[in-house]
Design a protein around this motif. Structure first.
Motif, short mmCIF file in Angstrom:
data_model
loop_
_atom_site.label_atom_id
_atom_site.label_comp_id
_atom_site.label_asym_id
_atom_site.label_seq_id
_atom_site.Cartn_x
_atom_site.Cartn_y
_atom_site.Cartn_z
N TRP A 1 10.06 0.29 3.23
CA TRP A 1 8.63 0.30 3.52
C TRP A 1 8.28 1.66 4.09
O TRP A 1 8.95 2.16 4.99
CB TRP A 1 8.28 -0.79 4.52
N PRO A 2 7.26 2.28 3.55
CA PRO A 2 6.88 3.60 4.05
C PRO A 2 6.33 3.52 5.47
O PRO A 2 5.77 2.49 5.88
CB PRO A 2 5.80 4.08 3.08
N ASP A 3 6.51 4.61 6.22
CA ASP A 3 5.91 4.66 7.56
C ASP A 3 4.39 4.70 7.43
O ASP A 3 3.86 5.32 6.51
CB ASP A 3 6.38 5.91 8.30
N GLU A 4 3.72 4.05 8.33
CA GLU A 4 2.26 4.06 8.30
C GLU A 4 1.72 5.12 9.20
O GLU A 4 2.26 5.48 10.17
CB GLU A 4 1.72 2.69 8.70
#
Length: 102
Positions: A99-102
């Motif tokens: 999951w990409p960093d937000e």
């Protein structure tokens, strides 16, 4: 009991000259193969529910499966893997979900 799984996708090809051998080697396994008009196996469908000796079976037919073929599976716990065919060998590759960093 057992570990439930389902097939999410595939790209699968066995040339006509090996179709009979692959059918014989996979008899009784939970897979259904589809043929094109020339007798090549061009698709497969998982018609089972549980993980059995699937990987071993795919290893045994790997010399007859076209390079670049794969079978994408997902398990009851959300894990995903592919059985990938290259140079007469079947390997199991586990997906890595990030999951990409937000």
């Amino acid at each position: 009991m057992g570990y439930c799984m389902e097939m999410k996708g595939s790209k699968f090809f066995v040339p006509t000259e090996h179709t009979g051998r692959v059918y014989a080697m996979t008899q009784g396994q939970p897979y259904d193969f589809q043929l094109d008009p020339d007798g090549n196996i061009t698709e497969l469908e998982f018609i089972g529910e549980k993980l059995g000796n699937d990987f071993e079976m795919f290893q045994s037919i790997a010399p007859y499966v076209q390079d670049g073929s794969y079978i994408w599976m997902i398990g009851e716990d959300g894990s995903q893997w592919r059985w990938v065919f290259q140079s007469g060998v079947c390997r199991e590759i586990t997906a890595k979900v990030e999951w990409p960093d937000e």
